[in-house]
Design a protein around this motif. Structure first.
Motif, PDB file in Angstrom:
ATOM      1  N   TYR A   1      47.221  43.329  14.407  1.00 49.22           N
ATOM      2  CA  TYR A   1      46.967  44.318  13.359  1.00 49.22           C
ATOM      3  C   TYR A   1      46.051  43.726  12.293  1.00 49.22           C
ATOM      4  O   TYR A   1      45.033  44.322  11.928  1.00 49.22           O
ATOM      5  N   VAL A   2      46.418  42.566  11.783  1.00 49.14           N
ATOM      6  CA  VAL A   2      45.627  41.930  10.729  1.00 49.14           C
ATOM      7  C   VAL A   2      44.227  41.592  11.239  1.00 49.14           C
ATOM      8  O   VAL A   2      43.225  41.854  10.567  1.00 49.14           O
ATOM      9  N   ALA A   3      44.153  41.016  12.438  1.00 52.36           N
ATOM     10  CA  ALA A   3      42.849  40.620  12.981  1.00 52.36           C
ATOM     11  C   ALA A   3      41.950  41.832  13.200  1.00 52.36           C
ATOM     12  O   ALA A   3      40.767  41.806  12.850  1.00 52.36           O
ATOM     13  N   PHE A   4      42.508  42.883  13.757  1.00 53.04           N
ATOM     14  CA  PHE A   4      41.695  44.066  14.069  1.00 53.04           C
ATOM     15  C   PHE A   4      41.216  44.757  12.799  1.00 53.04           C
ATOM     16  O   PHE A   4      40.059  45.168  12.705  1.00 53.04           O
ATOM     17  N   VAL A   5      42.105  44.876  11.818  1.00 52.14           N
ATOM     18  CA  VAL A   5      41.746  45.571  10.586  1.00 52.14           C
ATOM     19  C   VAL A   5      40.740  44.780   9.762  1.00 52.14           C
ATOM     20  O   VAL A   5      39.806  45.335   9.187  1.00 52.14           O
ATOM     21  N   THR A   6      40.913  43.452   9.701  1.00 51.19           N
ATOM     22  CA  THR A   6      40.031  42.637   8.863  1.00 51.19           C
ATOM     23  C   THR A   6      38.736  42.253   9.575  1.00 51.19           C
ATOM     24  O   THR A   6      37.817  41.754   8.929  1.00 51.19           O
ATOM     25  N   ARG A   7      38.666  42.479  10.868  1.00 50.27           N
ATOM     26  CA  ARG A   7      37.444  42.132  11.608  1.00 50.27           C
ATOM     27  C   ARG A   7      36.234  42.876  11.064  1.00 50.27           C
ATOM     28  O   ARG A   7      35.120  42.370  11.051  1.00 50.27           O
ATOM     29  N   ASP A   8      36.462  44.095  10.595  1.00 51.95           N
ATOM     30  CA  ASP A   8      35.409  44.895   9.972  1.00 51.95           C
ATOM     31  C   ASP A   8      35.937  45.340   8.610  1.00 51.95           C
ATOM     32  O   ASP A   8      36.831  46.188   8.547  1.00 51.95           O
ATOM     33  N   PRO A   9      35.431  44.753   7.513  1.00 48.75           N
ATOM     34  CA  PRO A   9      35.938  45.102   6.173  1.00 48.75           C
ATOM     35  C   PRO A   9      35.896  46.596   5.881  1.00 48.75           C
ATOM     36  O   PRO A   9      36.704  47.093   5.088  1.00 48.75           O
ATOM     37  N   ARG A  10      34.990  47.324   6.502  1.00 42.96           N
ATOM     38  CA  ARG A  10      34.948  48.772   6.281  1.00 42.96           C
ATOM     39  C   ARG A  10      36.245  49.423   6.749  1.00 42.96           C
ATOM     40  O   ARG A  10      36.771  50.330   6.089  1.00 42.96           O
ATOM     41  N   ARG A  11      36.756  48.964   7.890  1.00 41.37           N
ATOM     42  CA  ARG A  11      37.999  49.520   8.409  1.00 41.37           C
ATOM     43  C   ARG A  11      39.148  49.243   7.446  1.00 41.37           C
ATOM     44  O   ARG A  11      39.974  50.120   7.166  1.00 41.37           O
ATOM     45  N   ALA A  12      39.214  48.014   6.925  1.00 43.74           N
ATOM     46  CA  ALA A  12      40.279  47.652   5.996  1.00 43.74           C
ATOM     47  C   ALA A  12      40.203  48.492   4.727  1.00 43.74           C
ATOM     48  O   ALA A  12      41.231  48.953   4.209  1.00 43.74           O
ATOM     49  N   HIS A  13      39.002  48.691   4.205  1.00 43.11           N
ATOM     50  CA  HIS A  13      38.827  49.503   2.997  1.00 43.11           C
ATOM     51  C   HIS A  13      39.315  50.931   3.230  1.00 43.11           C
ATOM     52  O   HIS A  13      40.052  51.499   2.407  1.00 43.11           O
ATOM     53  N   ILE A  14      38.894  51.530   4.315  1.00 40.20           N
ATOM     54  CA  ILE A  14      39.224  52.929   4.577  1.00 40.20           C
ATOM     55  C   ILE A  14      40.717  53.107   4.810  1.00 40.20           C
ATOM     56  O   ILE A  14      41.350  54.007   4.243  1.00 40.20           O
ATOM     57  N   MET A  15      41.328  52.225   5.615  1.00 42.64           N
ATOM     58  CA  MET A  15      42.725  52.386   5.977  1.00 42.64           C
ATOM     59  C   MET A  15      43.685  52.073   4.842  1.00 42.64           C
ATOM     60  O   MET A  15      44.784  52.650   4.787  1.00 42.64           O
ATOM     61  N   HIS A  16      43.291  51.171   3.932  1.00 40.25           N
ATOM     62  CA  HIS A  16      44.273  50.697   2.952  1.00 40.25           C
ATOM     63  C   HIS A  16      43.918  50.970   1.492  1.00 40.25           C
ATOM     64  O   HIS A  16      44.783  50.824   0.634  1.00 40.25           O
ATOM     65  N   VAL A  17      42.699  51.369   1.220  1.00 47.07           N
ATOM     66  CA  VAL A  17      42.324  51.649  -0.167  1.00 47.07           C
ATOM     67  C   VAL A  17      41.758  53.059  -0.305  1.00 47.07           C
ATOM     68  O   VAL A  17      42.280  53.884  -1.059  1.00 47.07           O
TER      69      VAL A  17
ATOM     70  N   LEU B   1      53.228  45.047   4.748  1.00 49.29           N
ATOM     71  CA  LEU B   1      51.991  44.668   5.423  1.00 49.29           C
ATOM     72  C   LEU B   1      50.796  45.384   4.805  1.00 49.29           C
ATOM     73  O   LEU B   1      49.720  44.799   4.618  1.00 49.29           O
ATOM     74  N   GLN B   2      50.967  46.638   4.451  1.00 49.94           N
ATOM     75  CA  GLN B   2      49.880  47.382   3.812  1.00 49.94           C
ATOM     76  C   GLN B   2      49.504  46.757   2.471  1.00 49.94           C
ATOM     77  O   GLN B   2      48.322  46.656   2.139  1.00 49.94           O
ATOM     78  N   GLU B   3      50.504  46.333   1.708  1.00 51.43           N
ATOM     79  CA  GLU B   3      50.205  45.709   0.422  1.00 51.43           C
ATOM     80  C   GLU B   3      49.463  44.387   0.601  1.00 51.43           C
ATOM     81  O   GLU B   3      48.579  44.043  -0.200  1.00 51.43           O
ATOM     82  N   LEU B   4      49.780  43.653   1.637  1.00 49.83           N
ATOM     83  CA  LEU B   4      49.050  42.411   1.916  1.00 49.83           C
ATOM     84  C   LEU B   4      47.583  42.709   2.225  1.00 49.83           C
ATOM     85  O   LEU B   4      46.679  41.983   1.776  1.00 49.83           O
ATOM     86  N   LEU B   5      47.338  43.787   2.973  1.00 50.91           N
ATOM     87  CA  LEU B   5      45.953  44.148   3.299  1.00 50.91           C
ATOM     88  C   LEU B   5      45.210  44.659   2.071  1.00 50.91           C
ATOM     89  O   LEU B   5      44.008  44.406   1.916  1.00 50.91           O
ATOM     90  N   ILE B   6      45.903  45.379   1.189  1.00 49.83           N
ATOM     91  CA  ILE B   6      45.269  45.822  -0.056  1.00 49.83           C
ATOM     92  C   ILE B   6      44.857  44.613  -0.889  1.00 49.83           C
ATOM     93  O   ILE B   6      43.764  44.593  -1.483  1.00 49.83           O
ATOM     94  N   GLU B   7      45.702  43.612  -0.924  1.00 53.01           N
ATOM     95  CA  GLU B   7      45.354  42.382  -1.644  1.00 53.01           C
ATOM     96  C   GLU B   7      44.119  41.747  -1.028  1.00 53.01           C
ATOM     97  O   GLU B   7      43.224  41.286  -1.745  1.00 53.01           O
ATOM     98  N   TRP B   8      44.033  41.734   0.284  1.00 50.04           N
ATOM     99  CA  TRP B   8      42.880  41.142   0.964  1.00 50.04           C
ATOM    100  C   TRP B   8      41.604  41.906   0.616  1.00 50.04           C
ATOM    101  O   TRP B   8      40.543  41.321   0.432  1.00 50.04           O
ATOM    102  N   VAL B   9      41.709  43.224   0.512  1.00 48.12           N
ATOM    103  CA  VAL B   9      40.535  44.053   0.214  1.00 48.12           C
ATOM    104  C   VAL B   9      40.086  43.889  -1.229  1.00 48.12           C
ATOM    105  O   VAL B   9      38.883  43.757  -1.508  1.00 48.12           O
ATOM    106  N   LEU B  10      41.024  43.861  -2.171  1.00 48.61           N
ATOM    107  CA  LEU B  10      40.675  43.980  -3.585  1.00 48.61           C
ATOM    108  C   LEU B  10      40.637  42.667  -4.363  1.00 48.61           C
ATOM    109  O   LEU B  10      40.027  42.615  -5.430  1.00 48.61           O
ATOM    110  N   ALA B  11      41.276  41.633  -3.872  1.00 46.98           N
ATOM    111  CA  ALA B  11      41.358  40.390  -4.635  1.00 46.98           C
ATOM    112  C   ALA B  11      39.992  39.737  -4.783  1.00 46.98           C
ATOM    113  O   ALA B  11      39.169  39.768  -3.866  1.00 46.98           O
ATOM    114  N   GLU B  12      39.739  39.149  -5.954  1.00 47.00           N
ATOM    115  CA  GLU B  12      38.483  38.412  -6.155  1.00 47.00           C
ATOM    116  C   GLU B  12      38.424  37.191  -5.250  1.00 47.00           C
ATOM    117  O   GLU B  12      37.351  36.809  -4.781  1.00 47.00           O
TER     118      GLU B  12
END
Length: 208
Positions: free
Chosen positions: A102-118, A168-179
């Motif tokens: 899940y983490v690998a697939f979502v973070t492989r393309d930052p666009r996917r992570a942004h759309i799914m979690h933010v 898990l969703q909150e962890l991905l949001i942190e990955w997307v938004l954290a500096e």
């Protein structure tokens, strides 16, 4: 829909082509600059379609967002289910493989992570039903895996899985938004730790 062919494409094919180009434009623009900042005009410019053609494909930005989000979710669900099915026959292994994929697939393309979690949240209440369907899909995958190991199943597996998906969703949001975002490996390690603890992993032997 019927119509004569144009440049070798039927009316149905032309509509499908415009729809796909709009979805690809939205996949990029909804991730950056984001859903609120992306106008229909900007989507049409990137997709090279007219405003009229846009409304032949989608009723509005929200409908386009839902189509893009649903595709991201479906692709991720397929990847996670495949990873869990191919894991060694223990709950620990299936949890680790599922979370890692899940983490690998979502973070492989930052666009996917942004759309799914933010961005899906920024789209507003109109996407609540789509988000609930997505959570339901992921929860079913996890619950089916846990059901194979009844000695490890907590009193209410459904509620526990929902809570774990939220974490898990909150962890991905942190990955997307954290500096200074955590690494994908750190996300996986943290999520696996939470899941294993929640299912008392390691306290019983579940190899079959």
């Amino acid at each position: 829909m019927t119509g004569r062919a144009y440049r070798g494409l039927s009316a149905e094919q032309r509509l499908a082509d415009r729809r796909e180009r709009l979805m690809m434009a939205a996949y990029t623009l909804f991730a950056n600059p984001g859903f609120p900042a992306t106008t229909i005009e900007r989507l049409c410019t990137m997709a090279r379609v007219s405003n009229r053609a846009f409304y032949e494909c989608f009723s509005g930005r929200e409908a386009l967002m839902q189509a893009v989000y649903d595709r991201c979710v479906d692709e991720t669900l397929q990847a996670v289910a495949k990873a869990m099915a191919g894991a060694p026959n223990s709950l620990d292994a299936r949890i680790e493989h599922g979370v890692a994929e899940y983490v690998a697939f979502v973070t492989r393309d930052p666009r996917r992570a942004h759309i799914m979690h933010v961005e899906v949240r920024r789209a507003g209440d109109c996407l609540i039903t789509a988000r609930q369907r997505a959570v339901g899909g992921f929860s079913r995958v996890m619950e089916e895996a846990a059901a194979a190991y009844p000695t490890r199943t907590p009193p209410n597996t459904h509620l526990l899985v929902l809570a774990l998906i939220g974490a898990l969703q909150e962890l991905l949001i942190e990955w997307v938004l954290a500096e200074d975002p955590p690494s994908a490996d750190d996300l996986v390690a943290t999520a696996v730790h939470i899941f294993r603890r929640s299912f008392n992993a390691g306290e019983a032997t579940d190899e079959r």
